[in-house]
Scaffold this motif. Structure first.
Motif, PDB file in Angstrom:
ATOM      1  N   ASP A  11      37.558 -19.608  -2.264  1.00 61.76           N
ATOM      2  CA  ASP A  11      38.936 -19.571  -2.747  1.00 61.76           C
ATOM      3  C   ASP A  11      39.856 -18.807  -1.788  1.00 61.76           C
ATOM      4  OD1 ASP A  11      41.034 -19.820  -4.592  1.00 61.76           O
ATOM      5  OD2 ASP A  11      40.626 -17.833  -5.387  1.00 61.76           O
ATOM      6  N   TYR A  12      39.303 -17.785  -1.121  1.00 65.53           N
ATOM      7  CA  TYR A  12      40.148 -16.915  -0.298  1.00 65.53           C
ATOM      8  C   TYR A  12      40.281 -17.406   1.137  1.00 65.53           C
ATOM      9  CZ  TYR A  12      35.413 -15.211   0.379  1.00 65.53           C
ATOM     10  OH  TYR A  12      34.067 -15.136   0.609  1.00 65.53           O
ATOM     11  N   ARG A  47      44.843 -30.025   9.738  1.00 58.43           N
ATOM     12  CA  ARG A  47      45.057 -29.159  10.888  1.00 58.43           C
ATOM     13  C   ARG A  47      43.958 -29.332  11.931  1.00 58.43           C
ATOM     14  NH1 ARG A  47      46.423 -22.846  10.076  1.00 58.43           N
ATOM     15  NH2 ARG A  47      48.387 -23.574   9.275  1.00 58.43           N
ATOM     16  N   ASP A  90      43.732 -14.749  14.260  1.00 56.46           N
ATOM     17  CA  ASP A  90      44.498 -13.894  13.357  1.00 56.46           C
ATOM     18  C   ASP A  90      43.956 -14.076  11.934  1.00 56.46           C
ATOM     19  OD1 ASP A  90      47.451 -12.519  13.378  1.00 56.46           O
ATOM     20  OD2 ASP A  90      46.968 -13.467  11.476  1.00 56.46           O
ATOM     21  N   SER A 132      45.165 -13.692   8.912  1.00 56.78           N
ATOM     22  CA  SER A 132      45.935 -14.335   7.843  1.00 56.78           C
ATOM     23  C   SER A 132      46.134 -15.822   8.081  1.00 56.78           C
ATOM     24  CB  SER A 132      47.287 -13.649   7.696  1.00 56.78           C
ATOM     25  OG  SER A 132      48.013 -13.787   8.885  1.00 56.78           O
ATOM     26  N   HIS A 178      42.547 -16.594   6.142  1.00 56.57           N
ATOM     27  CA  HIS A 178      42.354 -15.898   4.865  1.00 56.57           C
ATOM     28  C   HIS A 178      43.681 -15.822   4.125  1.00 56.57           C
ATOM     29  CE1 HIS A 178      38.198 -14.756   5.178  1.00 56.57           C
ATOM     30  NE2 HIS A 178      38.386 -14.441   6.430  1.00 56.57           N
ATOM     31  N   ARG A 179      43.608 -16.019   2.846  1.00 60.87           N
ATOM     32  CA  ARG A 179      44.845 -16.004   2.083  1.00 60.87           C
ATOM     33  C   ARG A 179      44.651 -15.178   0.821  1.00 60.87           C
ATOM     34  NH1 ARG A 179      44.704 -21.728  -0.951  1.00 60.87           N
ATOM     35  NH2 ARG A 179      42.632 -21.511  -1.723  1.00 60.87           N
ATOM     36  N   ARG A 216      41.328  -2.267   8.233  1.00 66.03           N
ATOM     37  CA  ARG A 216      42.277  -3.228   8.795  1.00 66.03           C
ATOM     38  C   ARG A 216      42.474  -4.430   7.863  1.00 66.03           C
ATOM     39  NH1 ARG A 216      43.038  -7.316  12.600  1.00 66.03           N
ATOM     40  NH2 ARG A 216      44.841  -6.986  13.895  1.00 66.03           N
ATOM     41  N   TYR A 230      47.719  -5.525   8.168  1.00 63.06           N
ATOM     42  CA  TYR A 230      48.104  -5.398   9.566  1.00 63.06           C
ATOM     43  C   TYR A 230      49.382  -6.183   9.795  1.00 63.06           C
ATOM     44  CZ  TYR A 230      46.502 -10.145  10.244  1.00 63.06           C
ATOM     45  OH  TYR A 230      46.379 -11.498  10.155  1.00 63.06           O
ATOM     46  N   ARG A 237      51.458  -8.963  11.701  1.00 65.75           N
ATOM     47  CA  ARG A 237      51.293 -10.160  12.527  1.00 65.75           C
ATOM     48  C   ARG A 237      52.314 -10.145  13.664  1.00 65.75           C
ATOM     49  NH1 ARG A 237      50.081 -15.398   9.508  1.00 65.75           N
ATOM     50  NH2 ARG A 237      52.007 -16.052  10.463  1.00 65.75           N
ATOM     51  N   ALA A 250      50.688  -8.634   6.797  1.00 61.37           N
ATOM     52  CA  ALA A 250      49.773  -9.436   5.994  1.00 61.37           C
ATOM     53  C   ALA A 250      48.751  -8.556   5.306  1.00 61.37           C
ATOM     54  CB  ALA A 250      49.075 -10.468   6.864  1.00 61.37           C
ATOM     55  N   ILE A 309      44.811  -8.896   3.822  1.00 57.79           N
ATOM     56  CA  ILE A 309      43.620  -9.751   3.761  1.00 57.79           C
ATOM     57  C   ILE A 309      42.763  -9.265   2.595  1.00 57.79           C
ATOM     58  CG2 ILE A 309      41.668 -10.661   5.076  1.00 57.79           C
ATOM     59  CD1 ILE A 309      44.443 -11.323   6.211  1.00 57.79           C
ATOM     60  N   TYR A 310      42.760 -10.054   1.528  1.00 53.98           N
ATOM     61  CA  TYR A 310      42.126  -9.577   0.296  1.00 53.98           C
ATOM     62  C   TYR A 310      40.611  -9.412   0.399  1.00 53.98           C
ATOM     63  CZ  TYR A 310      46.741 -11.077  -1.078  1.00 53.98           C
ATOM     64  OH  TYR A 310      48.079 -11.275  -1.129  1.00 53.98           O
ATOM     65  N   PRO A 330      47.612 -23.602  -5.973  1.00 54.97           N
ATOM     66  CA  PRO A 330      46.323 -23.692  -5.282  1.00 54.97           C
ATOM     67  C   PRO A 330      46.360 -23.170  -3.842  1.00 54.97           C
ATOM     68  CG  PRO A 330      47.331 -25.853  -5.479  1.00 54.97           C
ATOM     69  CD  PRO A 330      48.185 -24.923  -6.254  1.00 54.97           C
ATOM     70  N   ASP A 331      47.570 -22.938  -3.303  1.00 54.07           N
ATOM     71  CA  ASP A 331      47.659 -22.462  -1.920  1.00 54.07           C
ATOM     72  C   ASP A 331      47.420 -20.966  -1.797  1.00 54.07           C
ATOM     73  OD1 ASP A 331      48.260 -24.975  -0.983  1.00 54.07           O
ATOM     74  OD2 ASP A 331      50.386 -24.741  -1.402  1.00 54.07           O
ATOM     75  N   VAL A 332      47.393 -20.286  -2.931  1.00 53.68           N
ATOM     76  CA  VAL A 332      47.215 -18.834  -2.900  1.00 53.68           C
ATOM     77  C   VAL A 332      45.968 -18.492  -3.691  1.00 53.68           C
ATOM     78  CG1 VAL A 332      48.339 -16.633  -3.337  1.00 53.68           C
ATOM     79  CG2 VAL A 332      49.714 -18.633  -2.886  1.00 53.68           C
ATOM     80  N   SER A 333      45.159 -17.591  -3.145  1.00 55.81           N
ATOM     81  CA  SER A 333      43.936 -17.237  -3.861  1.00 55.81           C
ATOM     82  C   SER A 333      44.276 -16.325  -5.025  1.00 55.81           C
ATOM     83  CB  SER A 333      42.966 -16.534  -2.922  1.00 55.81           C
ATOM     84  OG  SER A 333      43.478 -15.289  -2.541  1.00 55.81           O
ATOM     85  N   VAL A 334      43.394 -16.325  -5.998  1.00 59.24           N
ATOM     86  CA  VAL A 334      43.527 -15.381  -7.107  1.00 59.24           C
ATOM     87  C   VAL A 334      42.770 -14.139  -6.698  1.00 59.24           C
ATOM     88  CG1 VAL A 334      42.975 -14.956  -9.502  1.00 59.24           C
ATOM     89  CG2 VAL A 334      43.769 -17.183  -8.819  1.00 59.24           C
ATOM     90  N   ILE A 361      53.471 -16.315   2.819  1.00 60.82           N
ATOM     91  CA  ILE A 361      52.856 -16.710   4.085  1.00 60.82           C
ATOM     92  C   ILE A 361      52.304 -18.135   4.013  1.00 60.82           C
ATOM     93  CG2 ILE A 361      50.430 -16.062   3.886  1.00 60.82           C
ATOM     94  CD1 ILE A 361      50.929 -14.167   6.237  1.00 60.82           C
ATOM     95  N   GLN A 392      52.673 -21.359   6.619  1.00 61.96           N
ATOM     96  CA  GLN A 392      51.537 -22.148   7.092  1.00 61.96           C
ATOM     97  C   GLN A 392      51.785 -23.643   6.875  1.00 61.96           C
ATOM     98  OE1 GLN A 392      47.916 -20.846   5.224  1.00 61.96           O
ATOM     99  NE2 GLN A 392      47.245 -19.994   7.158  1.00 61.96           N
TER     100      GLN A 392
END
Lengths: 169, 228
Positions: free
Chosen positions: A108-109, A116, A163, A165, A168-169, B84, B87, B89, B95, B97-98, B135-139, B152, B156
């Motif tokens: 998911d992450y 792409r 990078d 990000s 990873h989201r 880290r 950080y 960009r 950003a 990073i979870y 759906p483009d973003v994680s939970v 972000i 993308q």
């Protein structure tokens, strides 16, 4: 002597534990595909391009497993009358989706986009999925395991961004 | 490489909270339980800080301040992160990073704007929220810090679309959800390095100010002061 026996018992218990865990994990991954689909016939013998069925490759993040309408475009009437094809025909005639088991799962992450990689990066499907045209039955395991190390290696090799990000989201 | 920034015009802002709602939906920000909210654990990436109300009814005018992550040029949060997970960009977006975050909350303590929020718990979301899931973003799981990322995922998508169409990213292709939804166009967003962009023009206005600028964080989200 008693101490020695206890050590042996602990070792045996430990090994049994490993075997048990492996067994349980292995069981979870075992599955049976509803149809013994042959990529060798479709992509190999009849040279149907991958994008004809996996229609999301050029447009979306997910390539997608073809739905029954895609199968029905050719299999609306049985062509060869093999037992596997009759199974497909059964699903087509009932307008029911085939319950395929998907073996590639992106966490998911992670943001992974087929568009792409294939359209913009101009990568060959074989790089990650292997030579699918040679497989007579559905793949049982991931050809290139979905692990960050595998992504990383290729990104470093081709000088693509590393990078965090961007993926990873 | 662009440098994204945001200008919020407090003269135009009516504190309708459309940006707050849009942000919450766009980024799957968790709706916490009542108990957690009372303990000050409510989660907002974009928050409306209501300062006071001006005037008598019906000519009432709230003085409010929409506050998201300031996307500092000298972020104090990244200096204390031990893993880290946060950080800056190259395009200036800070950003988060979870999967990398260990939940130590040093960044939360060091952020002068208190924009970062921590997932104290993972609550079951209301059924009505299922349809708004992005759906483009994680939970985010329990135990990680999260914050505004200038949407972000929209950058993308926009850059991918631009690449497919063989063109460069144009201004207006990529705007965060709060900018898109603002009914009075109080928020302008764009490239601070582009001298012709609207956000650069706005930042040269005499009313422009940044929150806690004296700390030297150089916030890229700045405000236009409300003048009667």
């Amino acid at each position: 002597m008693k101490k020695y026996l206890m050590l042996v018992a602990i070792a045996v218990g430990f090994l049994a534990g490993i075997v048990l865990v492996n067994y349980l994990v292995g069981r979870r991954e075992s599955f049976v595909q509803p149809i013994d689909f042959s990529h060798a016939v479709h992509a190999g013998k009849y040279k149907i391009p991958c994008m004809a069925c996996h229609q999301g490759v050029m447009m979306r993040a997910s390539a997608g497993i073809p739905n029954i309408e895609v199968c029905g475009a050719c299999h609306s009437t049985p062509m060869k009358k093999t037992p596997q094809e009759l199974l497909v025909y059964k699903y087509v005639s009932q307008h029911k989706q085939i319950p395929w088991y998907s073996i590639y799962h992106v966490p998911d992450y992670v943001y992974f986009s087929h568009r792409r990689h294939v359209l913009l990066g101009k990568l060959d499907c074989k790089l990650c999925h292997g030579d699918m045209a040679a497989l007579t039955s559905p793949p049982k395991t991931q050809f290139l395991q979905i692990k960050m190390q595998n992504c990383w290696n290729c990104h470093v090799k081709h000088g693509v961004t590393t990078d965090c990000s961007h993926c990873h989201r | 490489m662009p440098k994204y920034g945001m200008m919020i015009d407090l003269n135009k802002c009516t504190s309708c909270q459309a940006c707050v709602t849009a942000c919450k939906l766009e980024n799957n920000v968790q709706i916490v339980s009542e108990d957690d909210a009372q303990n000050g654990r409510a989660m907002f990436w974009m928050k409306m800080l209501t300062l006071e109300f001006d005037g008598d009814y019906p000519n009432i005018r709230p003085k409010a301040l929409p506050r998201n992550c300031m996307q500092c040029d000298e972020p104090s949060c990244i200096k204390v992160c031990p893993v880290r997970a946060t950080y800056k960009r190259p395009d200036g977006i800070v950003a988060q990073i979870y999967p990398q975050c260990i939940g130590c909350r040093y960044c939360m303590a060091n952020c002068p704007y208190t924009v970062k929020v921590f997932n104290w718990d993972r609550q079951a979301q209301p059924v009505q929220m299922e349809k708004t899931y992005d759906p483009d973003v994680s939970v985010r799981p329990k135990g990680v810090v999260e914050k505004c990322t200038f949407c972000i995922q929209r950058l993308q998508k926009a850059s991918e679309k631009a690449a497919v169409e063989h063109r460069k990213l144009e201004p207006g292709d990529y705007v965060p959800a709060c900018v898109e939804v603002c009914p009075v166009d109080a928020i302008t967003f764009g490239d601070l390095d582009d001298p012709k962009s609207e956000v650069t023009k706005a930042s040269r206005d005499y009313r422009a100010f940044g929150l806690l600028e004296e700390l030297g964080t150089v916030p890229k989200v700045r405000y236009l002061n409300a003048i009667e």
